[in-house]
Design a protein around this motif. Structure first.
Motif, PDB file in Angstrom:
ATOM      1  N   LEU A   1       4.636  -2.124  -1.632  1.00 14.62           N
ATOM      2  CA  LEU A   1       5.728  -1.681  -2.503  1.00 14.62           C
ATOM      3  C   LEU A   1       5.396  -1.904  -3.974  1.00 14.62           C
ATOM      4  CD1 LEU A   1       9.010  -2.853  -0.753  1.00 14.62           C
ATOM      5  CD2 LEU A   1       8.247  -0.536  -1.149  1.00 14.62           C
ATOM      6  N   MET A   2       4.923  -3.106  -4.281  1.00 14.97           N
ATOM      7  CA  MET A   2       4.622  -3.420  -5.669  1.00 14.97           C
ATOM      8  C   MET A   2       3.428  -2.593  -6.159  1.00 14.97           C
ATOM      9  SD  MET A   2       6.816  -5.870  -6.448  1.00 14.97           S
ATOM     10  CE  MET A   2       6.211  -7.025  -7.616  1.00 14.97           C
ATOM     11  N   GLY A   3       2.403  -2.450  -5.333  1.00 20.80           N
ATOM     12  CA  GLY A   3       1.218  -1.693  -5.733  1.00 20.80           C
ATOM     13  C   GLY A   3       1.520  -0.231  -5.992  1.00 20.80           C
ATOM     14  N   ILE A   4       2.242   0.410  -5.081  1.00 20.66           N
ATOM     15  CA  ILE A   4       2.595   1.820  -5.266  1.00 20.66           C
ATOM     16  C   ILE A   4       3.531   1.981  -6.462  1.00 20.66           C
ATOM     17  CG2 ILE A   4       3.826   3.770  -4.233  1.00 20.66           C
ATOM     18  CD1 ILE A   4       2.728   2.836  -1.524  1.00 20.66           C
ATOM     19  N   GLY A   5       4.457   1.030  -6.609  1.00 20.04           N
ATOM     20  CA  GLY A   5       5.366   1.085  -7.757  1.00 20.04           C
ATOM     21  C   GLY A   5       4.629   0.995  -9.076  1.00 20.04           C
ATOM     22  N   PHE A   6       3.716   0.024  -9.194  1.00 16.78           N
ATOM     23  CA  PHE A   6       2.943  -0.113 -10.432  1.00 16.78           C
ATOM     24  C   PHE A   6       2.058   1.107 -10.673  1.00 16.78           C
ATOM     25  CE2 PHE A   6       3.452  -4.879  -9.944  1.00 16.78           C
ATOM     26  CZ  PHE A   6       4.331  -4.980 -11.010  1.00 16.78           C
TER      27      PHE A   6
ATOM     28  N   VAL B   1       4.266   3.960 -11.964  1.00 15.36           N
ATOM     29  CA  VAL B   1       4.670   3.723 -13.344  1.00 15.36           C
ATOM     30  C   VAL B   1       3.499   3.998 -14.282  1.00 15.36           C
ATOM     31  CG1 VAL B   1       5.364   1.934 -14.981  1.00 15.36           C
ATOM     32  CG2 VAL B   1       6.530   2.133 -12.790  1.00 15.36           C
ATOM     33  N   GLN B   2       2.309   3.526 -13.908  1.00 12.35           N
ATOM     34  CA  GLN B   2       1.124   3.730 -14.737  1.00 12.35           C
ATOM     35  C   GLN B   2       0.802   5.210 -14.886  1.00 12.35           C
ATOM     36  OE1 GLN B   2      -1.414   1.055 -15.415  1.00 12.35           O
ATOM     37  NE2 GLN B   2      -2.837   2.392 -16.433  1.00 12.35           N
ATOM     38  N   VAL B   3       0.824   5.950 -13.788  1.00 17.38           N
ATOM     39  CA  VAL B   3       0.514   7.375 -13.839  1.00 17.38           C
ATOM     40  C   VAL B   3       1.568   8.124 -14.647  1.00 17.38           C
ATOM     41  CG1 VAL B   3       0.324   9.452 -12.412  1.00 17.38           C
ATOM     42  CG2 VAL B   3      -0.862   7.358 -11.742  1.00 17.38           C
TER      43      VAL B   3
END
Length: 74
Positions: A61-66, A69-71
Motif C-alpha cells: 500500500l505504501m509503496g504503490i501510494g508513494f 504520488v511521485q509519478v
C-alpha cells in the motif's frame, strides 16, 4: 491528478493499518526481551526495516501510494 489522489489515499490507508503490524511485531519481539541489549537492538533494527518491505500488505500500500504520488508530481 487522479493518480495523486489515489496515491495519497493508499498512503493514508497504509498509515491506518500500521498499528496492526506493530501489534504483530510486538508479539514476535516478545521472545527477545530477555536477551542482551546488543542482540535486541540488532533484531529490532532488522524487524523494523523488514516491516515496510514488499512482502506484506502495508508495504504494498505504501509503496504503490508513494509511486503514484511521485509519478503524478512529475
Amino acid at each position: 491528478m487522479l493518480g495523486l489522489f489515489i496515491g495519497i489515499f493508499l498512503i493514508i490507508i497504509g498509515f491506518f493499518i500500521i498499528p496492526i503490524g506493530f501489534a504483530q511485531l510486538k508479539d514476535e519481539l516478545g521472545d527477545y526481551s530477555n536477551k542482551p541489549l546488543y542482540k535486541r537492538i540488532f533484531v529490532y533494527t532488522i524487524e523494523i526495516l523488514g516491516f515496510l518491505n514488499l512482502s506484506n500488505f502495508i508495504g504494498w500500500l505504501m509503496g504503490i501510494g508513494f509511486l503514484l504520488v511521485q509519478v503524478s508530481i512529475l
